[in-house]
Design an enzyme around this catalytic site. Structure first.
Site, PDB file in Angstrom:
ATOM      1  N   SER A 141       2.800   4.096   9.106  1.00  0.00           N
ATOM      2  CA  SER A 141       1.357   4.304   8.994  1.00  0.00           C
ATOM      3  C   SER A 141       0.856   3.512   7.804  1.00  0.00           C
ATOM      4  O   SER A 141       1.579   3.397   6.794  1.00  0.00           O
ATOM      5  CB  SER A 141       1.041   5.791   8.766  1.00  0.00           C
ATOM      6  N   TYR A 154       2.837  13.529   4.916  1.00  0.00           N
ATOM      7  CA  TYR A 154       2.839  12.553   6.020  1.00  0.00           C
ATOM      8  C   TYR A 154       3.208  11.164   5.500  1.00  0.00           C
ATOM      9  O   TYR A 154       4.083  10.484   6.058  1.00  0.00           O
ATOM     10  CB  TYR A 154       1.456  12.554   6.666  1.00  0.00           C
TER      11      TYR A 154
END
Ligand code: NDP
Length: 246
Positions: A141, A154
């Site tokens: 990401s 995350y």
């Protein structure tokens, strides 16, 4: 097998969003695709039906990627249906946003289990079973670089995915297998849109100089490049596909 397809790909978390777009794209590019999902059987079967209708080859394989034995069964299914595995796309992922002060153990454990352990499980299996000349693409990401508040756990799991990418690229020396990561920015899927107001989505969409959200097909194009013939000389890299947000 005379009618065996040239290349076989496994895509994890392929029942919707980015994984579904990658699956359709790779099937269109001529790969036989094993379409993994955890719980969304109806969506997975519908996508498989659409691919077969369009002349592609695919099977579905239910497995929670955080379960190592279940991951081995995805590879078993690929080998018995199509004769082997050439490409692994590690796309399955979950996101639970919270400031570190407020995050509960369940948010930590679930993201580590799916994003990190799940990626490890599939990478270990691929390292043992991918045919020479294969390709591995992990979904990271752009948050591993942006590092926004509430994304701590995350982003940490995705930084770990990038570390695994670099190490495995080196460990597979001699087998002509590339290992890369694609790191999307904000992309219009359930994972990104859930729980965000319209105003917040609009604001985030404008952050990139290209001034829109990514679409799953934008990310699938980057993955297809790395998985296909034109990506042959790219190895051990993280490709940020995000409209220029970072
Ligand atoms: P979605 O939530 O839309 O889709 C996630 C997919 O993963 C679903 O098919 C889901 O299937 C599957 N999945 C979830 N848990 C598991 C599990 N334990 N085992 C197997 N499959 C599982 O997410 P996106 O398409 O947005 O995200 C795909 C990847 O891209 C993720 O790794 C995410 O972190 C990354 N990413 C996404 C961004 C975005 O803005 N959307 C930005 C940056 C990265 P089921 O319902 O069957 O469980």
């Amino acid at each position: 097998m005379s009618n065996a397809p040239k290349k076989v790909a496994i895509v994890t978390g392929a029942s919707r969003g980015i994984g579904a777009a990658i699956t359709e794209r790779l099937a269109g590019d001529g790969f036989a695709v094993v379409l993994n999902y955890a719980g969304s059987a109806a969506e997975a079967e519908a996508l498989a039906g659409k691919i077969v209708q369009a002349g592609g080859r695919t099977i579905t394989a239910q497995a929670d990627v955080s379960d190592a034995a279940a991951v081995a069964r995805i590879f078993d299914a690929a080998e018995s249906a199509f004769g082997g595995v050439d490409v692994l796309v590690n796309n399955a992922g979950v996101m639970r946003l919270a400031a570190i002060a407020d995050a509960d153990d369940a948010a930590f454990d679930s993201q580590i289990a799916v994003n990190l352990k799940g990626t490890f499980n599939t990478l270990r299996e691929a390292a043992r079973r991918l045919r020479n000349g294969g390709r591995i693409v992990n979904l990271s990401s752009s948050q591993s670089g942006i590092l926004s508040p509430t994304y701590g756990i995350y982003a940490a799991t995705k930084a770990a995915v990038e570390a695994l990418t670099h190490v495995l690229a080196k460990e597979l020396r001699g087998r002509n297998i590339t290992v890369n990561a694609v790191a999307p920015g904000p992309t219009a899927t359930k994972l990104f849109l859930d729980g965000k107001s319209r105003e917040l989505v609009d604001r985030l969409a404008k952050l990139a100089p290209l001034e829109r959200l990514g679409q799953p097909e934008d990310i699938a194009a980057a993955v297809a490049f790395l998985a296909g013939p034109d990506g042959r000389w790219i190895n051990g890299q993280v490709l940020r596909a995000n409209g220029g947000i970072i």
